[in-house]
Design a protein around this motif. Structure first.
Motif, PDB file in Angstrom:
ATOM      1  N   MET A   1      30.182 -32.437 -41.939  1.00 17.04           N
ATOM      2  CA  MET A   1      28.803 -32.112 -42.250  1.00 17.04           C
ATOM      3  C   MET A   1      27.852 -32.822 -41.289  1.00 17.04           C
ATOM      4  SD  MET A   1      26.759 -30.377 -43.967  1.00 17.04           S
ATOM      5  CE  MET A   1      26.246 -29.993 -45.579  1.00 17.04           C
ATOM      6  N   ILE A   2      28.164 -34.063 -40.949  1.00 12.69           N
ATOM      7  CA  ILE A   2      27.317 -34.816 -40.008  1.00 12.69           C
ATOM      8  C   ILE A   2      27.323 -34.109 -38.650  1.00 12.69           C
ATOM      9  CG2 ILE A   2      27.042 -37.000 -38.787  1.00 12.69           C
ATOM     10  CD1 ILE A   2      26.471 -37.599 -41.553  1.00 12.69           C
ATOM     11  N   ARG A   3      28.503 -33.676 -38.222  1.00 11.40           N
ATOM     12  CA  ARG A   3      28.614 -32.977 -36.932  1.00 11.40           C
ATOM     13  C   ARG A   3      27.760 -31.713 -36.951  1.00 11.40           C
ATOM     14  NH1 ARG A   3      32.583 -32.732 -32.658  1.00 11.40           N
ATOM     15  NH2 ARG A   3      33.694 -34.340 -33.801  1.00 11.40           N
ATOM     16  N   TYR A   4      27.821 -30.957 -38.045  1.00 13.95           N
ATOM     17  CA  TYR A   4      27.023 -29.737 -38.180  1.00 13.95           C
ATOM     18  C   TYR A   4      25.539 -30.045 -38.050  1.00 13.95           C
ATOM     19  CZ  TYR A   4      24.420 -26.064 -40.573  1.00 13.95           C
ATOM     20  OH  TYR A   4      23.486 -25.115 -40.896  1.00 13.95           O
ATOM     21  N   ILE A   5      25.078 -31.077 -38.711  1.00 14.71           N
ATOM     22  CA  ILE A   5      23.660 -31.440 -38.672  1.00 14.71           C
ATOM     23  C   ILE A   5      23.246 -31.834 -37.254  1.00 14.71           C
ATOM     24  CG2 ILE A   5      21.966 -33.159 -39.448  1.00 14.71           C
ATOM     25  CD1 ILE A   5      23.501 -33.105 -42.186  1.00 14.71           C
ATOM     26  N   ILE A   6      24.053 -32.646 -36.600  1.00 16.09           N
ATOM     27  CA  ILE A   6      23.725 -33.096 -35.234  1.00 16.09           C
ATOM     28  C   ILE A   6      23.712 -31.913 -34.276  1.00 16.09           C
ATOM     29  CG2 ILE A   6      24.554 -34.460 -33.272  1.00 16.09           C
ATOM     30  CD1 ILE A   6      25.563 -36.515 -35.400  1.00 16.09           C
ATOM     31  N   VAL A   7      24.748 -31.076 -34.327  1.00 16.23           N
ATOM     32  CA  VAL A   7      24.823 -29.918 -33.430  1.00 16.23           C
ATOM     33  C   VAL A   7      23.683 -28.941 -33.718  1.00 16.23           C
ATOM     34  CG1 VAL A   7      26.224 -27.905 -32.774  1.00 16.23           C
ATOM     35  CG2 VAL A   7      27.297 -30.153 -33.030  1.00 16.23           C
ATOM     36  N   SER A   8      23.330 -28.767 -34.969  1.00  7.21           N
ATOM     37  CA  SER A   8      22.223 -27.878 -35.328  1.00  7.21           C
ATOM     38  C   SER A   8      20.905 -28.385 -34.750  1.00  7.21           C
ATOM     39  CB  SER A   8      22.105 -27.755 -36.849  1.00  7.21           C
ATOM     40  OG  SER A   8      23.251 -27.144 -37.385  1.00  7.21           O
ATOM     41  N   ILE A   9      20.672 -29.679 -34.854  1.00  3.81           N
ATOM     42  CA  ILE A   9      19.445 -30.261 -34.294  1.00  3.81           C
ATOM     43  C   ILE A   9      19.436 -30.124 -32.773  1.00  3.81           C
ATOM     44  CG2 ILE A   9      18.179 -32.435 -33.934  1.00  3.81           C
ATOM     45  CD1 ILE A   9      19.046 -33.170 -36.847  1.00  3.81           C
ATOM     46  N   VAL A  10      20.562 -30.432 -32.135  1.00  2.74           N
ATOM     47  CA  VAL A  10      20.656 -30.302 -30.674  1.00  2.74           C
ATOM     48  C   VAL A  10      20.420 -28.851 -30.262  1.00  2.74           C
ATOM     49  CG1 VAL A  10      22.251 -30.416 -28.706  1.00  2.74           C
ATOM     50  CG2 VAL A  10      22.112 -32.322 -30.321  1.00  2.74           C
ATOM     51  N   SER A  11      21.024 -27.909 -30.977  1.00  2.00           N
ATOM     52  CA  SER A  11      20.840 -26.509 -30.594  1.00  2.00           C
ATOM     53  C   SER A  11      19.404 -26.050 -30.854  1.00  2.00           C
ATOM     54  CB  SER A  11      21.853 -25.601 -31.287  1.00  2.00           C
ATOM     55  OG  SER A  11      21.630 -25.508 -32.662  1.00  2.00           O
ATOM     56  N   GLY A  12      18.769 -26.555 -31.892  1.00  2.48           N
ATOM     57  CA  GLY A  12      17.360 -26.234 -32.132  1.00  2.48           C
ATOM     58  C   GLY A  12      16.472 -26.741 -31.012  1.00  2.48           C
ATOM     59  N   ILE A  13      16.761 -27.954 -30.543  1.00  5.05           N
ATOM     60  CA  ILE A  13      16.008 -28.506 -29.408  1.00  5.05           C
ATOM     61  C   ILE A  13      16.267 -27.674 -28.155  1.00  5.05           C
ATOM     62  CG2 ILE A  13      15.805 -30.508 -27.876  1.00  5.05           C
ATOM     63  CD1 ILE A  13      16.388 -32.242 -30.435  1.00  5.05           C
ATOM     64  N   LEU A  14      17.538 -27.309 -27.942  1.00  6.30           N
ATOM     65  CA  LEU A  14      17.874 -26.460 -26.791  1.00  6.30           C
ATOM     66  C   LEU A  14      17.144 -25.119 -26.860  1.00  6.30           C
ATOM     67  CD1 LEU A  14      21.695 -27.032 -26.256  1.00  6.30           C
ATOM     68  CD2 LEU A  14      19.873 -27.445 -24.600  1.00  6.30           C
ATOM     69  N   PHE A  15      17.047 -24.541 -28.044  1.00  7.99           N
ATOM     70  CA  PHE A  15      16.291 -23.292 -28.210  1.00  7.99           C
ATOM     71  C   PHE A  15      14.880 -23.458 -27.665  1.00  7.99           C
ATOM     72  CE2 PHE A  15      18.774 -20.890 -31.553  1.00  7.99           C
ATOM     73  CZ  PHE A  15      18.641 -19.646 -30.969  1.00  7.99           C
ATOM     74  N   GLY A  16      14.212 -24.508 -28.109  1.00  9.03           N
ATOM     75  CA  GLY A  16      12.833 -24.738 -27.688  1.00  9.03           C
ATOM     76  C   GLY A  16      12.702 -24.977 -26.198  1.00  9.03           C
ATOM     77  N   VAL A  17      13.571 -25.817 -25.658  1.00  5.28           N
ATOM     78  CA  VAL A  17      13.516 -26.137 -24.229  1.00  5.28           C
ATOM     79  C   VAL A  17      13.809 -24.891 -23.393  1.00  5.28           C
ATOM     80  CG1 VAL A  17      14.637 -27.454 -22.388  1.00  5.28           C
ATOM     81  CG2 VAL A  17      14.033 -28.578 -24.542  1.00  5.28           C
ATOM     82  N   MET A  18      14.868 -24.172 -23.744  1.00  5.98           N
ATOM     83  CA  MET A  18      15.216 -22.981 -22.971  1.00  5.98           C
ATOM     84  C   MET A  18      14.138 -21.905 -23.091  1.00  5.98           C
ATOM     85  SD  MET A  18      19.369 -22.567 -23.174  1.00  5.98           S
ATOM     86  CE  MET A  18      19.530 -22.643 -24.950  1.00  5.98           C
ATOM     87  N   ASP A  19      13.576 -21.719 -24.288  1.00  7.88           N
ATOM     88  CA  ASP A  19      12.499 -20.741 -24.437  1.00  7.88           C
ATOM     89  C   ASP A  19      11.308 -21.107 -23.560  1.00  7.88           C
ATOM     90  OD1 ASP A  19      13.861 -19.078 -26.144  1.00  7.88           O
ATOM     91  OD2 ASP A  19      12.903 -19.829 -27.968  1.00  7.88           O
ATOM     92  N   GLY A  20      10.999 -22.396 -23.505  1.00  4.25           N
ATOM     93  CA  GLY A  20       9.901 -22.844 -22.646  1.00  4.25           C
ATOM     94  C   GLY A  20      10.186 -22.552 -21.184  1.00  4.25           C
ATOM     95  N   LEU A  21      11.403 -22.890 -20.731  1.00  2.00           N
ATOM     96  CA  LEU A  21      11.771 -22.646 -19.332  1.00  2.00           C
ATOM     97  C   LEU A  21      11.820 -21.147 -19.010  1.00  2.00           C
ATOM     98  CD1 LEU A  21      14.622 -25.285 -18.907  1.00  2.00           C
ATOM     99  CD2 LEU A  21      12.319 -25.375 -17.922  1.00  2.00           C
ATOM    100  N   ILE A  22      12.328 -20.377 -19.939  1.00  2.00           N
ATOM    101  CA  ILE A  22      12.472 -18.933 -19.724  1.00  2.00           C
ATOM    102  C   ILE A  22      11.119 -18.235 -19.702  1.00  2.00           C
ATOM    103  CG2 ILE A  22      13.256 -16.807 -20.865  1.00  2.00           C
ATOM    104  CD1 ILE A  22      15.768 -18.437 -21.740  1.00  2.00           C
ATOM    105  N   ASN A  23      10.206 -18.629 -20.570  1.00  2.94           N
ATOM    106  CA  ASN A  23       8.949 -17.903 -20.730  1.00  2.94           C
ATOM    107  C   ASN A  23       7.763 -18.473 -19.966  1.00  2.94           C
ATOM    108  OD1 ASN A  23       9.921 -15.878 -22.585  1.00  2.94           O
ATOM    109  ND2 ASN A  23      10.149 -17.545 -24.026  1.00  2.94           N
ATOM    110  N   ALA A  24       7.835 -19.720 -19.511  1.00  4.62           N
ATOM    111  CA  ALA A  24       6.669 -20.339 -18.880  1.00  4.62           C
ATOM    112  C   ALA A  24       6.786 -20.446 -17.368  1.00  4.62           C
ATOM    113  CB  ALA A  24       6.442 -21.726 -19.480  1.00  4.62           C
TER     114      ALA A  24
END
Length: 133
Positions: A1-24
């Motif tokens: 469960m801890i791994r899921y939470i950490i990976v989910s947070i990392v992937s959420g951050i990656l979503f934001g960063v990649m969306d910024g790089l892709i769209n800006a």
């Protein structure tokens, strides 16, 4: 469960960063000029962060639910399969709708398809290498 939470947070951050790089970036700004009349002039950053984190948790959770059904034995193959599955439902269907309903330049649609595939592959590979039920 801890791994899921950490990976989910990392992937959420990656979503934001990649969306910024892709769209800006300058290329995207030029390709997406067609949307300028309806584009917001400012962003609600806190809401965007929350949405991206929710996406991260949802995508990681869906990956775990589908894990045994995804092709391949190795996590990398499963992650890549999931990425292509997610890309189809998240990006390809969106682009097809845009193409059918609006006068959007083909270059913008192809850019969305390609960058969407790259984004989904990064996330799928992350899930495949780090998550198992």
């Amino acid at each position: 469960m801890i791994r899921y939470i950490i990976v989910s947070i990392v992937s959420g951050i990656l979503f934001g960063v990649m969306d910024g790089l892709i769209n800006a970036n300058p290329l995207a700004q030029k390709l997406y000029e067609v949307y300028k009349p309806i584009t917001k002039t400012s962003l609600n950053v806190p809401a965007g962060v929350v949405i991206d984190l929710v996406y991260g948790f949802a995508m990681a959770g869906i990956f775990l639910l589908l894990y045994k059904s995804l092709p391949g034995e190795a996590g990398l193959v499963k992650g890549t399969s999931f990425a292509i599955f997610a890309w189809f439902f998240r990006v390809v269907m969106y682009v097809a709708s845009q193409w059918m309903m609006f006068n959007v330049p083909i270059g913008a649609l192809l850019y969305t398809l390609i960058t969407g595939l790259c984004e989904m592959l990064v996330l799928g590979i992350l899930y495949g290498l780090t998550l198992k039920p």
